[in-house]
Design an enzyme around this catalytic site. Structure first.
Site, PDB file in Angstrom:
ATOM      1  N   CYS A 112      45.765  -7.635  53.321  1.00  0.00           N
ATOM      2  CA  CYS A 112      44.593  -6.658  52.549  1.00  0.00           C
ATOM      3  C   CYS A 112      44.130  -5.865  53.504  1.00  0.00           C
ATOM      4  O   CYS A 112      43.766  -4.811  53.385  1.00  0.00           O
ATOM      5  CB  CYS A 112      43.684  -7.966  52.114  1.00  0.00           C
ATOM      6  SG  CYS A 112      44.126  -9.101  51.117  1.00  0.00           S
ATOM      7  N   HIS A 116      42.835  -2.069  53.275  1.00  0.00           N
ATOM      8  CA  HIS A 116      41.407  -1.589  53.090  1.00  0.00           C
ATOM      9  C   HIS A 116      40.527  -1.817  54.146  1.00  0.00           C
ATOM     10  O   HIS A 116      39.340  -1.386  54.317  1.00  0.00           O
ATOM     11  CB  HIS A 116      41.140  -2.753  51.911  1.00  0.00           C
ATOM     12  CG  HIS A 116      41.704  -2.541  50.724  1.00  0.00           C
ATOM     13  ND1 HIS A 116      41.290  -1.466  50.012  1.00  0.00           N
ATOM     14  CD2 HIS A 116      42.406  -3.232  50.134  1.00  0.00           C
ATOM     15  CE1 HIS A 116      42.152  -1.382  48.790  1.00  0.00           C
ATOM     16  NE2 HIS A 116      43.060  -2.500  48.936  1.00  0.00           N
ATOM     17  N   ARG A 124      42.737  -7.605  39.966  1.00  0.00           N
ATOM     18  CA  ARG A 124      43.038  -6.647  41.024  1.00  0.00           C
ATOM     19  C   ARG A 124      43.837  -7.180  42.095  1.00  0.00           C
ATOM     20  O   ARG A 124      44.950  -6.784  42.619  1.00  0.00           O
ATOM     21  CB  ARG A 124      41.688  -6.220  41.515  1.00  0.00           C
ATOM     22  CG  ARG A 124      41.797  -4.976  42.403  1.00  0.00           C
ATOM     23  CD  ARG A 124      42.234  -3.858  41.612  1.00  0.00           C
ATOM     24  NE  ARG A 124      43.124  -2.939  42.346  1.00  0.00           N
ATOM     25  CZ  ARG A 124      43.449  -1.804  42.239  1.00  0.00           C
ATOM     26  NH1 ARG A 124      42.608  -0.859  41.725  1.00  0.00           N
ATOM     27  NH2 ARG A 124      44.420  -1.400  42.950  1.00  0.00           N
ATOM     28  N   CYS A 128      47.345  -5.830  43.893  1.00  0.00           N
ATOM     29  CA  CYS A 128      47.324  -5.542  45.111  1.00  0.00           C
ATOM     30  C   CYS A 128      48.390  -6.417  45.894  1.00  0.00           C
ATOM     31  O   CYS A 128      49.118  -6.205  46.806  1.00  0.00           O
ATOM     32  CB  CYS A 128      46.283  -5.888  45.817  1.00  0.00           C
ATOM     33  SG  CYS A 128      44.948  -4.058  45.632  1.00  0.00           S
TER      34      CYS A 128
END
Lengths: 276, 104
Positions: A190, A194, A233, A237
């Site tokens: 992640c 991000h 979500r 992802c």
């Protein structure tokens, strides 16, 4: 040789540091990282996701928010929220303050249950306790309900606590581990997208910063043409990196949400949101 | 036996021999490869690191075996097993490596 030894030692010290780092130190470092990297973003603007980084799409988005696409879902959520169960009880009976203005305290670690309780899990626990069937966790009624509950909490500040309980600390650490672990055939975490690559373009999308990620959920997404929860979500992802998603509201995703929301402590609730 | 006849017999023998070798994988080979792939996928799933490309490969391998294409089945199952093993290795690696990525 000496240099190499030092690097080795520093590595050991750093590794030891991670284990003992207090969540509040983690959060400070998280916020500092993004503020240093994007000095033009105001301290409270992180709740706007990718629109905090991109002026042109920000203006478009502000216009969309004038006639928000989640409005229908809000109406549906309010009606569901106020409709009594077959036994005459309502959602209000299950939550502190009658379920109004409480989004900012979710998820929390329930020391009785020994696990992280998200708003969606609490909604279903409430239903089951009152003899109703649980709802699906990714879209539809659950998103309408948690969207309405978020709406009644707008402007409140996220205040996720980690109680003095080794199980709570373990849940937080597991969420943190999930966030930073590379997964899937593409071998991305992640954080790779991000954190490290926030603000960069990936095909048609600019990558949003991790800070403030959970504040506006659930979200109406144009791509879905509907509302979806945060775990929906996560599912998307995970698939993007060709990892098999884990179950919505399973331990892993709830711990992940616990960590992510703790990182966003101090930011305002602005759900439900609208996104591309 | 004249020379011509002898030659054609040896050609036939040769064909028979290579024929068996070229026939390649049979049902048993495909089944074993698929079972090994499934075990590797399961190990990855238990580590919570399964890739979403692995189960579809195994499904394709099963379909190929069902259609009698055992070579293709073995090939696909071998790829799937590789993925399962790689995901388990990824899980093991990340069990420590993630710490180095944490923002400080």
């Amino acid at each position: 040789m000496m240099k190499r030894l030092c690097i080795g030692l520093v590595c050991i010290l750093m590794a030891a540091g991670v284990v003992s780092a207090a969540p509040e130190d983690d959060r400070q470092a998280f916020v500092n990282y993004f503020q240093k990297r994007f000095p033009n973003v105001g301290a409270d603007a992180w709740v706007n996701g990718v629109y905090a980084l991109d002026k042109a799409s920000y203006e478009q988005w502000v216009q969309i928010e004038e006639f928000p696409p989640y409005e229908l879902a809000l109406g549906e959520g309010e009606e569901l929220f106020n409709t009594p169960f077959a036994n005459g009880k309502t959602y209000a009976d299950c939550f502190p303050n009658g379920g109004v203005g409480i989004r900012q305290t979710y998820p929390y670690f329930d020391t009785g249950l020994g696990e992280v309780v998200t708003l969606e899990l609490a909604i279903n626990n409430c239903r089951v306790k009152n003899g109703e069937e649980p709802l699906g966790y990714k879209k539809g009624k659950i998103a309408a309900l948690s969207g309405y509950m978020a709406y009644t909490s707008r402007g409140k500040v996220f205040d996720i606590e980690i109680p003095d309980d080794p199980r709570a600390m373990a849940a937080y650490e597991n969420g943190k581990k999930f966030y930073y672990s590379k997964r899937g055939q593409l071998n991305f975490s992640c954080a790779d997208c991000h954190v490290t690559n926030a603000g960069m373009q990936v095909r048609a999308d600019k990558l949003s910063p991790a800070l403030g990620h959970p504040t506006h959920f659930p979200v109406y997404r144009s791509k879905w043409g509907a509302m979806g929860t945060l775990h929906r979500r996560f599912d998307g992802c995970n698939k993007q990196v060709r990892a098999k998603p884990l179950p919505a509201q399973g331990d892993e995703y709830r711990n992940l949400e616990y960590f992510m929301t703790y990182m966003s402590n101090g930011l305002e609730v602005n759900g439900p949101g609208a996104r591309k | 036996m004249n020379i011509r006849k002898q030659a054609s017999v040896s050609v036939a023998v040769l064909l028979l021999a290579t024929g068996t070798a070229l026939a390649g994988a049979g049902t048993a080979d495909a089944d074993a490869a698929i079972a090994a792939a499934e075990a590797a996928r399961k190990a990855a799933a238990e580590a919570k690191f399964e890739w979403n490309t692995t189960a579809p490969l195994i499904e394709e391998a099963k379909a190929a075996a069902a259609a009698g294409d055992f070579d293709k089945a073995v090939d696909l199952a071998t790829k799937a097993k590789f993925q399962g093993d790689a995901a388990v290795a990824q899980a093991k690696h990340e069990a420590e490596a993630w710490k180095g990525a944490v923002i400080r």
